[in-house]
Scaffold this motif. Structure first.
Motif, PDB file in Angstrom:
ATOM      1  N   LEU A   1     -29.161  38.598  60.823  1.00  0.00           N
ATOM      2  CA  LEU A   1     -30.371  38.925  61.572  1.00  0.00           C
ATOM      3  C   LEU A   1     -31.248  39.877  60.781  1.00  0.00           C
ATOM      4  O   LEU A   1     -32.479  39.733  60.725  1.00  0.00           O
ATOM      5  CB  LEU A   1     -29.993  39.541  62.924  1.00  0.00           C
ATOM      6  CG  LEU A   1     -31.169  39.821  63.847  1.00  0.00           C
ATOM      7  CD1 LEU A   1     -31.854  38.533  64.246  1.00  0.00           C
ATOM      8  CD2 LEU A   1     -30.703  40.569  65.084  1.00  0.00           C
TER       9      LEU A   1
ATOM     10  N   ILE B   1     -33.086  37.986  58.229  1.00  0.00           N
ATOM     11  CA  ILE B   1     -34.244  37.254  58.764  1.00  0.00           C
ATOM     12  C   ILE B   1     -35.430  38.201  58.922  1.00  0.00           C
ATOM     13  O   ILE B   1     -36.557  37.919  58.495  1.00  0.00           O
ATOM     14  CB  ILE B   1     -33.891  36.615  60.124  1.00  0.00           C
ATOM     15  CG1 ILE B   1     -32.856  35.522  59.936  1.00  0.00           C
ATOM     16  CG2 ILE B   1     -35.127  36.039  60.775  1.00  0.00           C
ATOM     17  CD1 ILE B   1     -32.443  34.876  61.229  1.00  0.00           C
TER      18      ILE B   1
ATOM     19  N   THR C   1     -36.856  39.122  55.597  1.00  0.00           N
ATOM     20  CA  THR C   1     -37.664  38.074  54.969  1.00  0.00           C
ATOM     21  C   THR C   1     -39.034  37.979  55.626  1.00  0.00           C
ATOM     22  O   THR C   1     -40.056  37.858  54.935  1.00  0.00           O
ATOM     23  CB  THR C   1     -36.959  36.724  55.101  1.00  0.00           C
ATOM     24  OG1 THR C   1     -35.631  36.845  54.659  1.00  0.00           O
ATOM     25  CG2 THR C   1     -37.666  35.672  54.282  1.00  0.00           C
TER      26      THR C   1
ATOM     27  N   LEU D   1     -40.659  29.528  57.978  1.00  0.00           N
ATOM     28  CA  LEU D   1     -39.404  28.931  58.451  1.00  0.00           C
ATOM     29  C   LEU D   1     -38.707  28.171  57.337  1.00  0.00           C
ATOM     30  O   LEU D   1     -37.477  28.160  57.251  1.00  0.00           O
ATOM     31  CB  LEU D   1     -39.699  28.003  59.628  1.00  0.00           C
ATOM     32  CG  LEU D   1     -38.499  27.490  60.401  1.00  0.00           C
ATOM     33  CD1 LEU D   1     -37.681  28.644  60.923  1.00  0.00           C
ATOM     34  CD2 LEU D   1     -38.962  26.614  61.545  1.00  0.00           C
TER      35      LEU D   1
ATOM     36  N   LEU E   1     -37.008  30.778  55.310  1.00  0.00           N
ATOM     37  CA  LEU E   1     -35.906  31.350  56.071  1.00  0.00           C
ATOM     38  C   LEU E   1     -34.706  30.421  56.090  1.00  0.00           C
ATOM     39  O   LEU E   1     -33.562  30.843  55.886  1.00  0.00           O
ATOM     40  CB  LEU E   1     -36.340  31.604  57.518  1.00  0.00           C
ATOM     41  CG  LEU E   1     -36.898  32.976  57.803  1.00  0.00           C
ATOM     42  CD1 LEU E   1     -37.352  33.047  59.241  1.00  0.00           C
ATOM     43  CD2 LEU E   1     -35.839  34.018  57.544  1.00  0.00           C
ATOM     44  N   SER E   2     -34.950  29.143  56.347  1.00  0.00           N
ATOM     45  CA  SER E   2     -33.807  28.235  56.477  1.00  0.00           C
ATOM     46  C   SER E   2     -33.099  28.085  55.139  1.00  0.00           C
ATOM     47  O   SER E   2     -31.868  28.050  55.084  1.00  0.00           O
ATOM     48  CB  SER E   2     -34.253  26.887  57.024  1.00  0.00           C
ATOM     49  OG  SER E   2     -34.699  26.054  56.010  1.00  0.00           O
TER      50      SER E   2
ATOM     51  N   LEU F   1     -31.080  31.366  54.641  1.00  0.00           N
ATOM     52  CA  LEU F   1     -29.904  31.443  55.492  1.00  0.00           C
ATOM     53  C   LEU F   1     -28.806  30.521  54.985  1.00  0.00           C
ATOM     54  O   LEU F   1     -27.629  30.867  55.015  1.00  0.00           O
ATOM     55  CB  LEU F   1     -30.271  31.078  56.937  1.00  0.00           C
ATOM     56  CG  LEU F   1     -30.990  32.164  57.711  1.00  0.00           C
ATOM     57  CD1 LEU F   1     -31.352  31.669  59.089  1.00  0.00           C
ATOM     58  CD2 LEU F   1     -30.121  33.390  57.823  1.00  0.00           C
TER      59      LEU F   1
ATOM     60  N   ALA G   1     -28.383  25.654  59.177  1.00  0.00           N
ATOM     61  CA  ALA G   1     -29.588  26.292  58.646  1.00  0.00           C
ATOM     62  C   ALA G   1     -30.528  25.262  58.038  1.00  0.00           C
ATOM     63  O   ALA G   1     -31.748  25.364  58.181  1.00  0.00           O
ATOM     64  CB  ALA G   1     -29.200  27.334  57.603  1.00  0.00           C
TER      65      ALA G   1
END
Lengths: 120, 600, 298
Positions: free
Chosen positions: A11, A14, A17, C63, C66-67, C70, C96
């Motif tokens: 978390l 995230i 980022t 996104l 991020l993906s 992750l 992810a």
């Protein structure tokens, strides 16, 4: 690390980022705002100015595949834990999952025969 | 000092940014990379990279002279570029409504390199400027028009109420107008459209199957029930922007999905979905520059198409009685993709009009020049095909080979034979290429359309002007042939034709310089007093071109020109019907249209 | 800390992928080119198209980044160098990477432009094709390792790498990860020749930089995933573990980038029919074969 700590770290990653991206946007903003000129914000269509909105019902031609995908996706959710304990359980596990997969495969064959697996 | 700078003072961090921008140049080519290729310009060698969207470009590179309609489209592209943006003109003249070019250079590779060098300096110093002004042009202005959501054909400029149903008109942005394009009339294929265009006529439809529509009473072909009469609504296929939700009428009954979608045209699988009009031109990266293609898309299937050219329909004769040398030069300049062919065609027509014999040596030299141009043109087409299908290796190889051929003398041309053989072999063994191109855009040999050139030969129709030419017969010419008539056959045929042309050039043994100079001279000296009517044909890289002209005392008085691309333009509509978007674009590309030679 | 080190290595890897990609397509090896490109992108203007779906337009590139990040957090570069050693590592990678689809759909729908929207919907079709072919080989790999822990998966390949143990799974996973990263020949959503840039076309300035960074991180993440699932991760003689990881990841990346140059773009209908008629039966056969092998040779 306990698993709660790990998810906490994710978390944090995230949030970090997103913060990094916002910093980049702020850095780009220090060079000045974008100048609003006529025609600049219309989506580029190779030389013609096309202001029509395109948010219409899109005719996707792959809906036959999509239905089968739903079935197989549910199957995969079951296969993950099965794969972990597979060696332990032995041959029985293979036969159990084999039956499940065979039924799904028959579904795939049926869909194939009915013409679901093509561009509609 | 560039016109498209950003508003700021150049200091500190901005100086670093400007320096970086000078190093990372993305260029958007007007009218297209194929024109740059034929002029012998190697864009990648300068360090710039060609981008597909104007938003990623910092340089707008205009090559050659372009028509006013294309200038307007280029102005739209310029307006959509992000600042700082540079306008770079090579061999251009008047560019309005674009602003004045920031950098100008002449049409040569050295000119290009020098221009890019100056461009980098200008960008590093002028990317940020304390004083900038907006770029505005008439076609960029928004027009708000008012339309009725139930009757989209009612368009007014002021708010009010719809004359047909009395609802309040809703505002929407005006659609893009077709800028000076010569287009063909649109028709939709594969759609049950029988009642669509009539004004309030009575139709007969089946209550069980609303898609069955007939003009006379009868019984439903699907279930046998008698058809019931129904008033049509004059609907437009374009429902984008129209929401059935805001009806405005309070006493309108609930409309089920069947009622709402009753008049929408149905797709080939029976579903009624919304269609959109998408322009693909004139500077679309995968299509020839200047070709204006508007596709009506149903999802990603092409439901209808309209094709036209924006390169301007300039008159062939600048004055009523034109000097013959000036005429041949003008004809060559009007078609930058195959100038030598048209120059030779003009010479042949003039000599035919004067009733003069042609010297065999000169005819041979002209034939070699035409064949060299055929090779260059087909390589340019291969580069465009590679760009369109994302086949990067082919794009780069064909571009570099095209540059090699343009600058080669006779010995080097013969040495390039191995490279062409290698290219041909590699294309045979490329995975996915066969499945990508087989069966697409098929034109059978029994088609009723008029076909020319490689498009015809790939379908098995062997019409080639060079068949009847004695010069070619002496050189051992055999026409290349195919039989499937799909994109794969056309690709294969053009590669074969490159090889054949190479063989002809090798056999003739004439130097390139003498071949090119033979295109300028006339066969005899008393051409200045010739009079009469004459015509000539030539096999251009795209097909047969025919020129008819009338001479009077050595000056051209009347001219008529028929080019292959004009006929092939009409094929697009039928060929792209109900095709997937990628296939449709590949089909249009395979016809090898030259928008410059289309005369409508 | 390990997190920071792994993130730095990831950024360095993404930078190198950019240099490699430019080298492969231009023939020029310029080490500073991505740096210039990033600074130039940040300095350019950035507009939002008229009447966009603002949330989708902004969230799309972020996104994507991020993906990819992750998914990279569960990939071990050496036995200690991993950000989070989740017990469900292999499953988490898949979870992810699904958000790549969401990101691209958002990027396609947001700008209200024709090319972008078609690109976005085409990617959904591509997902339906490749998704099963990512998941089924991972299941087969997990069968051999008896665990979803990514370090355990690497350790289970001691002696015999999975590429030899389950070559069918490797081929399917490799092709499917190229489709996931929308590399050519599966690049119809950012196609230059067909859609004039497609999904990427309407992004400018800093958002384009984030989009491209996300794409590069995605490529290197998938290459790393291939390396740990099939090529034995950090295992190998003579060289230290991190060197082996680096070599394997770079080899896989170079192969992914090179393969697409020599083929035209695949048609979506073909991709779907080949994946479903050929790919999924092969993946099921792969699971069956691995199941028998795991029981026969414990």
């Amino acid at each position: 690390m306990s698993s709660l700590q790990q998810y906490g770290l994710l978390l944090g990653l995230i949030v970090g980022t997103v913060g990094f991206v916002l910093c980049l946007y702020a850095l780009a903003r220090t060079f000045g705002k974008a100048r609003q000129e006529p025609g600049k914000d219309v989506p580029a269509t190779a030389g013609q100015l096309s202001r029509d909105p395109v948010w219409v019902r899109y005719h996707a031609r792959y809906y036959g595949y999509a239905l089968l995908f739903l079935a197989f996706d549910m199957e995969m959710a079951f296969m993950y834990p099965w794969a972990v304990v597979y060696k332990q359980v032995g041959l029985v596990a293979l036969l159990d999952m084999g039956v499940f997969l065979a039924i799904l495969f028959l579904g795939l064959l049926y869909g194939w025969s009915q013409g679901a697996l093509r561009r509609q | 000092m560039i016109a498209g700078a950003r508003l700021a003072t150049l200091s500190g961090l901005r100086r670093l940014v400007a320096l970086s921008m000078a190093q990372d140049l993305g260029v958007y080519l007007i009218p297209g990379p194929e024109i740059a290729g034929v002029y012998g310009l190697d864009i990648e060698a300068t360090g710039m990279h060609i981008v597909a969207s104007p938003r990623h470009a910092s340089v707008l590179l205009v090559v050659g002279k372009i028509s006013p309609a294309l200038c307007e489209a280029a102005a739209v592209v310029y307006a959509q570029m992000m600042r700082p943006r540079v306008l770079f003109g090579i061999g251009t003249t008047e560019l309005s409504p674009l602003p004045e070019a920031d950098i100008l250079a002449d049409v040569s590779q050295q000119g290009l390199m020098e221009g890019v060098r100056r461009l980098r300096i200008a960008l590093a110093e002028g990317a940020f400027n304390p004083a900038v002004s907006d770029f505005d042009a008439p076609m960029l202005q928004t027009r708000i028009e008012y339309t009725c959501s139930m009757h989209p054909e009612i368009i007014q400029d002021e708010p009010g109420s719809c004359p047909k149903c009395g609802m309040n008109l809703i505002p929407r942005d005006a659609q893009a107008r077709m800028m000076h394009a010569h287009t063909e009339h649109p028709k939709m294929e594969g759609v049950d459209y029988s009642g669509m265009d009539r004004e309030a006529t009575v139709e007969y439809t089946c209550p069980m199957h609303p898609e069955v529509i007939q003009n006379e009473p009868g019984s439903c072909p699907k279930c046998g029930m008698t058809l019931e009469p129904r008033e049509t609504q004059n609907t437009h296929h374009d429902h984008a922007g129209m929401s059935h939700g805001d009806m405005g009428h309070n006493d309108m009954a609930f409309m089920s999905m069947i009622d709402v979608t009753m008049d929408l045209p149905r797709s080939s699988d029976g579903l009624p979905m919304d269609w959109i009009d998408v322009p693909f031109g004139p500077f679309f990266p995968g299509l020839p520059g200047g070709l204006l293609l508007t596709l009506t898309l149903d999802g990603d299937t092409v439901a209808g198409s309209r094709a036209g050219t924006m390169t301007g329909n300039e008159p062939l004769l600048l004055q009523s009685a034109m000097d013959i040398n000036k005429f041949t030069e003008r004809l060559a300049k009007l078609e930058p993709l195959a100038p030598v062919c048209y120059q030779v065609l003009a010479c042949l027509a003039i000599e035919n009009a004067g009733g003069l014999d042609i010297d065999t040596e000169i005819a041979r030299a002209r034939a070699i020049a035409v064949e060299r141009e055929r090779i260059v043109s087909h390589l340019g087409w291969l580069a465009l095909f590679g760009r369109q299908t994302g086949f990067d290796w082919l794009l780069r190889r064909a571009t570099s080979l095209q540059q090699d051929f343009l600058h080669a003398d006779i010995k080097q041309i013969v040495a390039l034979k191995a490279a062409i053989l290698d290219l041909s072999g590699r294309l045979q063994h490329t995975p996915l290429l066969k499945s990508r191109t087989t069966g697409i855009g098929r034109l059978g040999a029994d088609t009723d359309k008029i076909l020319f050139g490689p498009v015809a030969r790939a379908s098995g129709i062997n019409n080639d002007v060079r068949n009847n030419d004695k010069i070619y017969g002496d050189l051992g010419f055999t026409p290349a042939g195919g039989k499937d008539g799909d994109v794969r056959a056309r690709l294969q045929l053009r590669v074969d034709e490159i090889g054949h042309s190479l063989a002809l050039i090798e056999k003739a043994g004439i130097t390139i310089d003498s071949a090119m100079s033979a295109c300028h001279v006339f066969a005899t000296n008393n051409i200045d007093e010739a009079s009469g009517d004459g015509e000539a044909v030539i096999e251009t890289p795209r097909g047969l071109a025919r020129l008819q002209l009338g001479l009077e005392n050595g000056r051209v008085k009347t001219v008529q020109l028929a080019t292959p691309s004009t006929f092939h333009l009409g094929l697009i509509e039928k060929l792209t019907a109900q095709q997937e978007l990628g296939d449709a674009l590949v089909t249009v590309g395979s016809l090898d249209l030259s928008p410059w030679e289309i005369r409508l | 800390m390990t997190t920071l080190l792994v993130l730095l290595l990831l950024i360095a890897g993404a930078y190198f992928v950019a240099v490699l990609e430019a080298w492969i397509s231009n023939g020029r090896f310029r080490l500073a080119a991505p740096l210039y490109a990033t600074i130039a992108l940040l300095g350019r203007e950035s507009i939002v198209p008229r009447k966009p779906d603002r949330i989708f337009f902004e969230v799309g590139p972020v996104l994507l980044l991020l993906s990819a990040l992750l998914a990279a957090t569960v990939i071990p570069l050496t036995p200690d160098l991993i950000i989070t050693e989740l017990a469900t590592g292999a499953l988490f990678i898949n979870a992810a990477l699904v958000y790549v689809l969401v990101a691209l759909l958002m990027a396609g729908w947001g700008p209200d432009g024709a090319y972008a929207m078609i690109g976005g919907w085409r990617f959904l079709g591509q997902l339906i094709a490749y998704a099963m072919l990512i998941v089924m080989p991972i299941t087969a790999v997990a069968m051999r390792a008896e665990s979803l822990l990514s370090t355990q998966i690497v350790v289970s390949q001691l002696g015999l790498w999975n590429i030899i143990y389950q070559p069918l799974g490797f081929v399917l996973f490799f092709v499917a990860s190229m489709a996931l990263a929308f590399l050519p020949p599966f690049d119809m959503m950012i196609a230059k020749g067909e859609l004039a840039g497609g999904v990427e076309a309407e992004y400018t300035g800093a958002r384009l930089a984030v989009f491209r960074l996300g794409r590069l991180v995605l490529i290197i993440t998938l290459a790393s995933a291939t390396a740990i699932f099939y090529l034995g991760g950090w295992q190998g003689p003579w060289l230290p573990p991190w060197a082996w990881s680096a070599i394997k990841i770079l080899v896989v990346t170079a192969t992914m980038l090179l393969a697409g140059r020599y083929m035209p773009r695949i048609r979506e209908a073909h991709l779907l029919s080949w994946c479903w008629m050929l790919g999924i039966p092969l993946a099921l056969i792969n699971i069956l074969i691995v199941g028998i092998l795991v029981l026969e040779f414990p």
